[in-house]
Design a protein around this motif. Structure first.
Motif, PDB file in Angstrom:
ATOM      1  N   UNK A  46       0.833  -1.246  -0.059  1.00  0.00           N
ATOM      2  CA  UNK A  46      -0.013   0.256   0.058  1.00  0.00           C
ATOM      3  C   UNK A  46       0.921   1.141   0.038  1.00  0.00           C
ATOM      4  N   UNK A  47       2.118   1.306   0.392  1.00  0.00           N
ATOM      5  CA  UNK A  47       2.896   2.348   0.674  1.00  0.00           C
ATOM      6  C   UNK A  47       4.142   2.238  -0.502  1.00  0.00           C
ATOM      7  N   UNK A  48       4.117   1.457  -1.309  1.00  0.00           N
ATOM      8  CA  UNK A  48       4.948   1.237  -2.225  1.00  0.00           C
ATOM      9  C   UNK A  48       5.132   2.411  -3.682  1.00  0.00           C
ATOM     10  N   UNK A  49       6.029   2.754  -4.132  1.00  0.00           N
ATOM     11  CA  UNK A  49       6.034   3.464  -5.243  1.00  0.00           C
ATOM     12  C   UNK A  49       5.017   3.022  -6.499  1.00  0.00           C
ATOM     13  N   UNK A  50       4.599   3.660  -7.275  1.00  0.00           N
ATOM     14  CA  UNK A  50       3.946   3.276  -8.571  1.00  0.00           C
ATOM     15  C   UNK A  50       4.302   4.061  -9.731  1.00  0.00           C
ATOM     16  N   UNK A  51       4.879   3.380 -10.651  1.00  0.00           N
ATOM     17  CA  UNK A  51       5.183   4.120 -11.941  1.00  0.00           C
ATOM     18  C   UNK A  51       3.856   4.295 -12.893  1.00  0.00           C
ATOM     19  N   UNK A  52       3.827   5.380 -13.303  1.00  0.00           N
ATOM     20  CA  UNK A  52       2.812   5.520 -14.288  1.00  0.00           C
ATOM     21  C   UNK A  52       3.374   6.575 -15.474  1.00  0.00           C
ATOM     22  N   UNK A  53       3.635   5.825 -16.605  1.00  0.00           N
ATOM     23  CA  UNK A  53       4.073   6.493 -17.673  1.00  0.00           C
ATOM     24  C   UNK A  53       3.087   7.277 -18.359  1.00  0.00           C
ATOM     25  N   UNK A  54       3.724   8.315 -19.055  1.00  0.00           N
ATOM     26  CA  UNK A  54       2.759   9.522 -19.386  1.00  0.00           C
ATOM     27  C   UNK A  54       2.163   8.740 -20.874  1.00  0.00           C
ATOM     28  N   UNK A  55       3.232   7.933 -21.442  1.00  0.00           N
ATOM     29  CA  UNK A  55       2.794   7.223 -22.773  1.00  0.00           C
ATOM     30  C   UNK A  55       3.495   6.071 -22.533  1.00  0.00           C
ATOM     31  N   UNK A  56       3.254   4.757 -22.794  1.00  0.00           N
ATOM     32  CA  UNK A  56       4.153   3.436 -22.553  1.00  0.00           C
ATOM     33  C   UNK A  56       4.427   2.917 -24.136  1.00  0.00           C
ATOM     34  N   UNK A  57       3.757   3.500 -25.126  1.00  0.00           N
ATOM     35  CA  UNK A  57       4.151   3.163 -26.570  1.00  0.00           C
ATOM     36  C   UNK A  57       4.480   4.520 -27.386  1.00  0.00           C
ATOM     37  N   UNK A  58       5.911   4.506 -27.883  1.00  0.00           N
ATOM     38  CA  UNK A  58       5.891   5.751 -28.648  1.00  0.00           C
ATOM     39  C   UNK A  58       6.231   5.126 -30.317  1.00  0.00           C
ATOM     40  N   UNK A  59       5.520   5.732 -31.073  1.00  0.00           N
ATOM     41  CA  UNK A  59       5.456   5.450 -32.467  1.00  0.00           C
ATOM     42  C   UNK A  59       6.449   6.474 -33.064  1.00  0.00           C
TER      43      UNK A  59
END
Length: 152
Positions: A46-59
């Motif tokens: 519950x206290x762990x960091x969480x990665x959220x990418x703005x975009x996870x695919x770049x074309x």
């Protein structure tokens, strides 16, 4: 008999692979305490960091063979503790990721820079970068996709 032996080998290989992955996940979710890396403190999920990418695919679209493409995958730590990215690996040596050198504090942003060298590549490409960190989940992926055209 031979088929049973092959199935047994496959099952053992799968189990060994799962055990190796579980050990990697557990060690990747630990946070270093001080300079002594032998002492680690587990972060509660519950206290762990969480990665959220703005975009996870770049074309990157269409490029000519030999061109290099650079992209910065922007991310944010939406968790409750500092995010430590320990590693980023690509599917081949033509793709080189660079990770942040410092922890990313909760609510702050960071960047993983990736360079794809299209020398010797042809056609549609999907280069996967696997990011390992102390986040929950411990492994995330981003993709560089596009088409490499022949030199004229």
């Amino acid at each position: 008999m031979r088929r049973t032996f092959i199935l047994a080998i496959a099952a053992l290989s799968f189990a060994a692979c799962r055990n190796a992955n579980n050990q990697t996940s557990e060690s990747a979710s630990a946070v270093s305490v001080g300079n002594d890396t032998s002492k680690t403190a587990k972060v509660a999920p519950a206290d762990a960091p969480v990665i959220v990418f703005e975009r996870d695919i770049f074309d990157f679209g269409k490029i000519t063979q030999g061109e290099k493409v650079k992209h910065d995958f922007k991310l944010k730590n939406t968790g409750k503790s500092p995010l430590i990215i320990s590693n980023a690996t690509a599917t081949c040596g033509c793709t080189v990721p660079q990770i942040p050198g410092e922890p990313i504090l909760p609510g702050k942003e960071g960047v993983i820079s990736v360079v794809f060298n299209s020398e010797g590549k042809m056609g549609m490409q999907d280069k996967v970068v696997t990011v390992t960190s102390n986040a929950n989940p411990t492994v995330a992926t981003v993709h560089l996709v596009g088409e490499v055209l022949t030199k004229k």
